[in-house]
Write an enzyme that holds these catalytic residues in place. Sequence first.
Site, PDB file in Angstrom:
ATOM      1  N   ASP A 179      38.228  42.302  35.241  1.00  0.00           N
ATOM      2  CA  ASP A 179      36.911  42.202  35.322  1.00  0.00           C
ATOM      3  C   ASP A 179      36.482  43.343  34.178  1.00  0.00           C
ATOM      4  O   ASP A 179      36.832  44.418  34.245  1.00  0.00           O
ATOM      5  CB  ASP A 179      36.267  42.313  36.550  1.00  0.00           C
ATOM      6  CG  ASP A 179      35.154  41.706  36.506  1.00  0.00           C
ATOM      7  OD1 ASP A 179      34.397  41.612  35.688  1.00  0.00           O
ATOM      8  OD2 ASP A 179      34.201  41.800  37.854  1.00  0.00           O
ATOM      9  N   ASP A 180      35.631  43.116  33.376  1.00  0.00           N
ATOM     10  CA  ASP A 180      34.790  44.059  32.571  1.00  0.00           C
ATOM     11  C   ASP A 180      35.565  44.844  31.686  1.00  0.00           C
ATOM     12  O   ASP A 180      35.027  45.702  31.504  1.00  0.00           O
ATOM     13  CB  ASP A 180      33.914  45.009  33.507  1.00  0.00           C
ATOM     14  CG  ASP A 180      32.562  44.308  34.138  1.00  0.00           C
ATOM     15  OD1 ASP A 180      32.459  43.242  34.216  1.00  0.00           O
ATOM     16  OD2 ASP A 180      31.896  45.098  34.599  1.00  0.00           O
ATOM     17  N   CYS A 210      30.177  37.780  34.522  1.00  0.00           N
ATOM     18  CA  CYS A 210      31.132  37.166  35.138  1.00  0.00           C
ATOM     19  C   CYS A 210      31.051  35.721  35.542  1.00  0.00           C
ATOM     20  O   CYS A 210      32.019  35.138  35.250  1.00  0.00           O
ATOM     21  CB  CYS A 210      31.258  38.084  36.429  1.00  0.00           C
ATOM     22  SG  CYS A 210      31.422  39.859  36.103  1.00  0.00           S
ATOM     23  N   HIS A 224      33.711  33.434  40.438  1.00  0.00           N
ATOM     24  CA  HIS A 224      32.479  34.235  40.730  1.00  0.00           C
ATOM     25  C   HIS A 224      31.126  33.599  41.040  1.00  0.00           C
ATOM     26  O   HIS A 224      30.807  33.085  39.965  1.00  0.00           O
ATOM     27  CB  HIS A 224      32.219  35.309  39.720  1.00  0.00           C
ATOM     28  CG  HIS A 224      31.144  36.391  39.746  1.00  0.00           C
ATOM     29  ND1 HIS A 224      31.184  37.564  40.222  1.00  0.00           N
ATOM     30  CD2 HIS A 224      29.812  36.301  39.874  1.00  0.00           C
ATOM     31  CE1 HIS A 224      30.016  38.162  40.502  1.00  0.00           C
ATOM     32  NE2 HIS A 224      29.189  37.322  40.065  1.00  0.00           N
ATOM     33  N   ASP A 229      37.384  38.978  31.179  1.00  0.00           N
ATOM     34  CA  ASP A 229      36.251  38.003  31.379  1.00  0.00           C
ATOM     35  C   ASP A 229      35.263  37.744  30.363  1.00  0.00           C
ATOM     36  O   ASP A 229      34.615  37.130  30.046  1.00  0.00           O
ATOM     37  CB  ASP A 229      35.657  37.702  32.846  1.00  0.00           C
ATOM     38  CG  ASP A 229      35.282  38.871  33.348  1.00  0.00           C
ATOM     39  OD1 ASP A 229      35.234  40.004  32.902  1.00  0.00           O
ATOM     40  OD2 ASP A 229      34.492  39.096  34.535  1.00  0.00           O
ATOM     41  N   HIS A 230      34.886  39.159  29.951  1.00  0.00           N
ATOM     42  CA  HIS A 230      34.183  39.255  28.900  1.00  0.00           C
ATOM     43  C   HIS A 230      34.224  40.843  28.356  1.00  0.00           C
ATOM     44  O   HIS A 230      35.064  41.558  29.004  1.00  0.00           O
ATOM     45  CB  HIS A 230      32.489  39.209  29.353  1.00  0.00           C
ATOM     46  CG  HIS A 230      32.285  39.750  30.762  1.00  0.00           C
ATOM     47  ND1 HIS A 230      32.397  41.120  30.927  1.00  0.00           N
ATOM     48  CD2 HIS A 230      31.997  39.232  31.936  1.00  0.00           C
ATOM     49  CE1 HIS A 230      31.989  41.209  32.102  1.00  0.00           C
ATOM     50  NE2 HIS A 230      31.926  40.040  32.581  1.00  0.00           N
TER      51      HIS A 230
END
Length: 490
Positions: free
Chosen positions: A54-55, A96, A152, A329-330
Amino acid sequence: MTRKFRSYGKTYIFGISAVQLILISLIVGVVYVPDSLASPGADKRMNVLMLIIDDLNTWLLNKPERYSGKVIAPNIKRLADSGVNFTKAYTASPKCSPSRTAFLMGVEPWKSGHTDNSHDIKNSELLGKATSFLKLFQENGYHMTISGKVSHGYYGTGVKPDKYQKHTRDPHPPGAPLNGFAKNATGKVTERDWGPTHLKETEMSDTKIADCAIETLKMEHTKPFFIACGLFHPHMPWYVPQKYFDMYPLDEITVPPFKEDDLDDIPACGQKLIISRTYKSALKHNEYKKGVQGYLATTTYADAQMGRVLDTLAKSPYMDNTMVVLFSDHGFHVGEKRHWQKGSLWEDGTNVLLMFRVPGMTKAKQICSSPVSLLDLYPTITGIAGLAKPDYVAGRSLIPLLKDVNTPHNYPVYTAYQNHITVRTAKHRLIRYQDGGIEFYDCEKDPNEWTNQANNPEFDTIKNKLAASLPQFEMLPYVGNTNSGKKEKK
């Protein structure tokens, strides 16, 4: 006693490969069966190990024009070197929930309308009819382990996991906020904090998430498995053990590149999306380098957990029959363009990690610079496993690129956020905001996207072509709000 070891995905006994032993066995009349084939009655279809972080931005890809500082992530880098590393991979949406919903379900955010967190997803007819690739694998007989943050805010994946580890947030350390300013108006500590955790590493949620994946890899399987392992870190807050902060002495911290007048040529709608509160607070409290240190320390902690999982796979009998895909995810800004968050349509917010290692398909140390999308995950993973995907599924199979990174693959990649959208090609980026504002960048010459060329006639032809390709769409309403076109959240 026979001594075995593994190297680059092959099993050796006294330095002799499995293939050589099989040939020898045919000559001497002794049957040798490799470990990966040893379980009687085992289903030999390809296993899947899917690792999500994540992130996590792409600082660790060693692009000095984007970030020139040290990033300690030996396990992720080793995985990248063992297969195909996609350096121009992009999320379908830079938050997310819409990102994960898009790649799991195979539906573009600009078609589903799900382009931000907290959207009322039940209003999307397309998502209601879609089938996640997790469900597809389970319906085709795969053992399913879901560990940590995989989806999410959207639980329509239809999966009943055989093994499950819930994602939870670790508690704030005593004395938080540790950076001195991460509080809301009522004095409550927010997630914008960083510093050493009071927890033992074994007590942390992401450690337990990795433990769950490791337990599955240590099990004896008679049918193929799909392990989806999703880490929360480096999502804020950045609380990890002190040893990870110690790896990044403050006097060695490099902050991201910055241009003082960077925002002067950004349309008003684009400037409204910039979340600069943490950036301004970090400067005011002399915490900027400590903030960067926190992001890096948390990145290294996440890498360590992924390393534990990958090491377990390497020691298991499943190494030679398990595809591994790792991605974020990004993206995430740590002060670039004064933004300190996800949720932007620039390179820092949209560029993601994506790497594959597929036994019998990929070769080591392959770098692919063709633009690809996380929407390509669905057709690629199912295609490798030999499963038929539903007809509606978006994205393109990356199998030709996994076999040969030089295969022509010249497709634009789109990313939607709220009612705004961007398109990225190998050389250019165009952003169209809800109010019609435009940004256009020559990414080859301007990798930091500092100079908006929207009004430069030199780029009119390509700019107009890309603008004409952008879909018109409207985002879903937020939960509790029926007006989808006017409300924007940060």
